[in-house]
Motif scaffolding. Structure first.
Motif, PDB file in Angstrom:
ATOM      1  N   ILE A 102       0.832  -1.204   0.000  1.00 14.67           N
ATOM      2  CA  ILE A 102       0.000   0.000   0.000  1.00 14.67           C
ATOM      3  C   ILE A 102       0.862   1.248   0.000  1.00 14.67           C
ATOM      4  CG2 ILE A 102      -1.566   1.326   1.492  1.00 14.67           C
ATOM      5  CD1 ILE A 102      -2.977  -1.358   2.063  1.00 14.67           C
ATOM      6  N   TYR A 150      -5.485  -3.650  -2.192  1.00 16.10           N
ATOM      7  CA  TYR A 150      -6.613  -3.205  -1.366  1.00 16.10           C
ATOM      8  C   TYR A 150      -7.681  -4.293  -1.257  1.00 16.10           C
ATOM      9  CZ  TYR A 150      -4.423   1.349  -1.975  1.00 16.10           C
ATOM     10  OH  TYR A 150      -3.529   2.390  -1.984  1.00 16.10           O
ATOM     11  N   LYS A 155      -6.426  -6.586   1.361  1.00 15.29           N
ATOM     12  CA  LYS A 155      -6.595  -5.996   2.688  1.00 15.29           C
ATOM     13  C   LYS A 155      -8.048  -6.091   3.154  1.00 15.29           C
ATOM     14  CE  LYS A 155      -4.183  -3.573   4.989  1.00 15.29           C
ATOM     15  NZ  LYS A 155      -3.412  -3.834   6.239  1.00 15.29           N
ATOM     16  N   ALA A 156      -8.978  -5.870   2.240  1.00 15.14           N
ATOM     17  CA  ALA A 156     -10.396  -5.987   2.588  1.00 15.14           C
ATOM     18  C   ALA A 156     -10.736  -7.421   2.974  1.00 15.14           C
ATOM     19  CB  ALA A 156     -11.267  -5.522   1.429  1.00 15.14           C
ATOM     20  N   SER A 160     -12.003  -1.524   8.785  1.00 15.78           N
ATOM     21  CA  SER A 160     -11.018  -1.735   7.731  1.00 15.78           C
ATOM     22  C   SER A 160     -11.652  -2.341   6.485  1.00 15.78           C
ATOM     23  CB  SER A 160      -9.887  -2.643   8.231  1.00 15.78           C
ATOM     24  OG  SER A 160      -9.157  -2.008   9.253  1.00 15.78           O
ATOM     25  N   THR A 204     -13.101   0.551   4.670  1.00 16.51           N
ATOM     26  CA  THR A 204     -12.044   1.400   4.108  1.00 16.51           C
ATOM     27  C   THR A 204     -11.431   0.783   2.862  1.00 16.51           C
ATOM     28  OG1 THR A 204     -11.481   2.344   6.264  1.00 16.51           O
ATOM     29  CG2 THR A 204      -9.775   2.432   4.552  1.00 16.51           C
ATOM     30  N   TYR A 205     -11.048  -0.483   2.940  1.00 14.40           N
ATOM     31  CA  TYR A 205     -10.326  -1.093   1.827  1.00 14.40           C
ATOM     32  C   TYR A 205     -11.250  -1.550   0.699  1.00 14.40           C
ATOM     33  CZ  TYR A 205      -6.228  -0.654   4.720  1.00 14.40           C
ATOM     34  OH  TYR A 205      -5.202  -0.132   5.466  1.00 14.40           O
ATOM     35  N   SER A 206     -12.508  -1.763   1.001  1.00 15.47           N
ATOM     36  CA  SER A 206     -13.477  -2.001  -0.080  1.00 15.47           C
ATOM     37  C   SER A 206     -13.594  -0.753  -0.946  1.00 15.47           C
ATOM     38  CB  SER A 206     -14.845  -2.362   0.510  1.00 15.47           C
ATOM     39  OG  SER A 206     -14.792  -3.574   1.223  1.00 15.47           O
ATOM     40  N   LYS A 225     -11.342   1.611  -1.241  1.00 13.68           N
ATOM     41  CA  LYS A 225     -10.082   1.818  -1.947  1.00 13.68           C
ATOM     42  C   LYS A 225      -9.952   0.887  -3.146  1.00 13.68           C
ATOM     43  CE  LYS A 225      -6.989   4.039  -1.242  1.00 13.68           C
ATOM     44  NZ  LYS A 225      -6.598   5.364  -1.795  1.00 13.68           N
ATOM     45  N   THR A 226     -10.448  -0.336  -3.025  1.00 14.72           N
ATOM     46  CA  THR A 226     -10.436  -1.250  -4.172  1.00 14.72           C
ATOM     47  C   THR A 226     -11.251  -0.667  -5.309  1.00 14.72           C
ATOM     48  OG1 THR A 226     -10.287  -3.155  -2.670  1.00 14.72           O
ATOM     49  CG2 THR A 226     -10.948  -3.603  -4.937  1.00 14.72           C
TER      50      THR A 226
END
Length: 310
Positions: free
Chosen positions: A79, A89, A92-93, A104, A107-109, A111-112
Motif C-alpha cells: 500500500i 486493497y 486488505k479488505a 477496515s 475502508t479497503y473495499s 479503496k479497491t
C-alpha cells in the motif's frame, strides 16, 4: 452473460460474503513462472500486466503458504510502495473480513473500487475487473454491517459487479484473471441458487482460469457444496499438488471427507477427515483466529461422530 437478481436472493449474497476471503482472496493468485522484466503478473505468461512485487509476495504468502500474518506485512508495504494496485486493497479488505474488522473492511473495499475505477483508462481489463471486485466488497460490507437491512443496496451492487465483469470480459474473453474471478463468483452463486446450472462456471475455471491450482480449489469448493464429494476430493487433491504447504487446503479436504463420511456412514473417511483437520491446525498460528475456531469446531464434530461408531 449478465445476471439480474431479485430481493429474495439477498440470502445468497450473504452466503457469498461469508466466503469473501476465499472469493477475492482466492480468486486473485500468482505463480512462480513470471516474466522477470515486470513486477509480478501472477496470471499471464504472455502479454503480462504489471502488478507489483510486494503485492505478489502477499499473494504468495496466502495462496502457497496460507500465512496471513506474513501476507499482512507485505500488504502494508504494498500500500505504501504500490498505491495504485487495486489487488492490494482487495486483499486488505479480505483480511479485514476474516478478522471481523468492519472499519477496515469498509475502508479497503472503497479503496479497491476507487483504484479499480482509476485503472480503467490505463488498463481497461483489470480496471473494470477490480471495479467489479470493489463493488462486490462494498456489497459485502453492507450485508455485514446491516444484515437484511442492507440487502437492497447489496443487490444493487451485485448488478454492478456483473456489469463491470461483462466489460472486462469484452476486452479479453479468455483472460485467465478474468475467468478465475468470474468463475469463482458464478460458481458460488450457482450452487446456492435454485434451478441454476454450475457447469458453465466449472468449465470456465477448468479451461480458462489460471493459476491451475487455484482454479482446482474453486472447483473443489463448488463440488463440495453440490455434495458431489468424489469430484470435490479429486480437485482438492489436485490443488494440494501445487500448494501442499497451505493449511486451508487440508481444511477443505477435511470438510469433504467428513461430509462424505457422514453421508456414507464410513468410519475410515471420518478418521481421514480428522487427520486432515489436524494437519490444518498444525499451522494455526498463521491463520486468522476466526478460521482457527471454525476448524477446531468442525474437528470436534468429526471426532464426536467417530466416537459414535464405537
Amino acid at each position: 452473460m449478465t445476471k439480474w437478481f431479485s430481493a429474495p436472493q439477498a440470502i445468497v449474497f450473504a452466503r457469498v460474503t461469508k466466503l469473501a476471503q476465499t472469493t477475492f482472496a482466492a480468486a486473485i493468485a500468482f505463480n512462480l513462472g513470471m516474466n522477470p522484466t515486470l513486477a509480478g503478473d501472477p496470471f499471464r505468461r504472455n502479454a503480462p500486466h504489471e502488478i507489483g512485487d510486494k503485492t505478489e509476495a502477499a499473494f504468495k504468502a496466502v495462496f502457497q503458504k496460507g500465512n496471513y500474518q506474513e501476507a499482512e506485512r507485505y500488504l502494508n508495504q504494498a500500500i505504501s510502495s504500490e498505491p495504485n494496485e487495486p489487488l492490494a486493497y482487495a486483499m486488505k479488505a479480505s483480511l479485514a473480513y476474516a478478522n471481523k474488522d468492519l472499519t477496515s473492511l469498509d475502508t479497503y473495499s472503497k479503496k479497491t473500487l476507487e483504484t479499480g475505477q482509476k485503472l480503467i483508462e490505463k488498463d481497461p481489463l483489470r480496471g473494470n475487473l477490480y471495479t467489479a471486485v470493489g463493488n462486490f466488497l462494498e456489497g459485502a460490507t453492507m450485508i455485514t454491517r446491516e444484515g437484511a437491512g442492507g440487502a437492497a443496496q447489496a443487490l444493487s451492487r451485485l448488478r454492478q459487479v456483473y456489469q463491470y465483469l461483462d466489460k472486462a470480459e469484452a476486452v479479453s474473453a479468455n483472460d485467465p484473471e478474468v475467468n478465475l474471478i468470474r468463475g469463482y463468483m458464478d460458481l458460488l452463486l450457482a450452487v446456492n441458487l435454485p434451478f441454476s446450472n454450475p457447469d458453465e462456471a466449472i468449465q470456465r475455471l477448468e479451461n480458462n482460469a489460471a493459476p491451475k491450482y487455484l482454479a482446482d480449489r474453486g472447483i473443489a469448493l463448488g463440488y463440495r457444496d453440490l455434495k458431489n464429494y468424489s469430484q470435490a476430493l479429486e480437485y482438492a487433491n489436485r490443488a494440494l499438488k501445487g500448494t501442499s504447504d497451505n493449511p486451508e487446503l487440508y481444511y477443505l479436504k477435511a470438510q469433504i471427507l467428513h461430509a462424505q463420511g457422514k453421508r456414507d456412514n464410513n468410519r475410515e473417511l471420518i478418521k481421514e477427515a480428522i487427520a486432515n483437520f489436524d494437519t490444518a491446525l498444525s499451522k494455526k498460528s498463521q491463520l486468522p483466529t476466526s478460521l482457527v475456531q471454525q476448524i477446531e469446531s468442525e474437528r470436534n464434530n468429526a471426532n464426536n461422530r467417530l466416537k459414535s461408531f464405537s
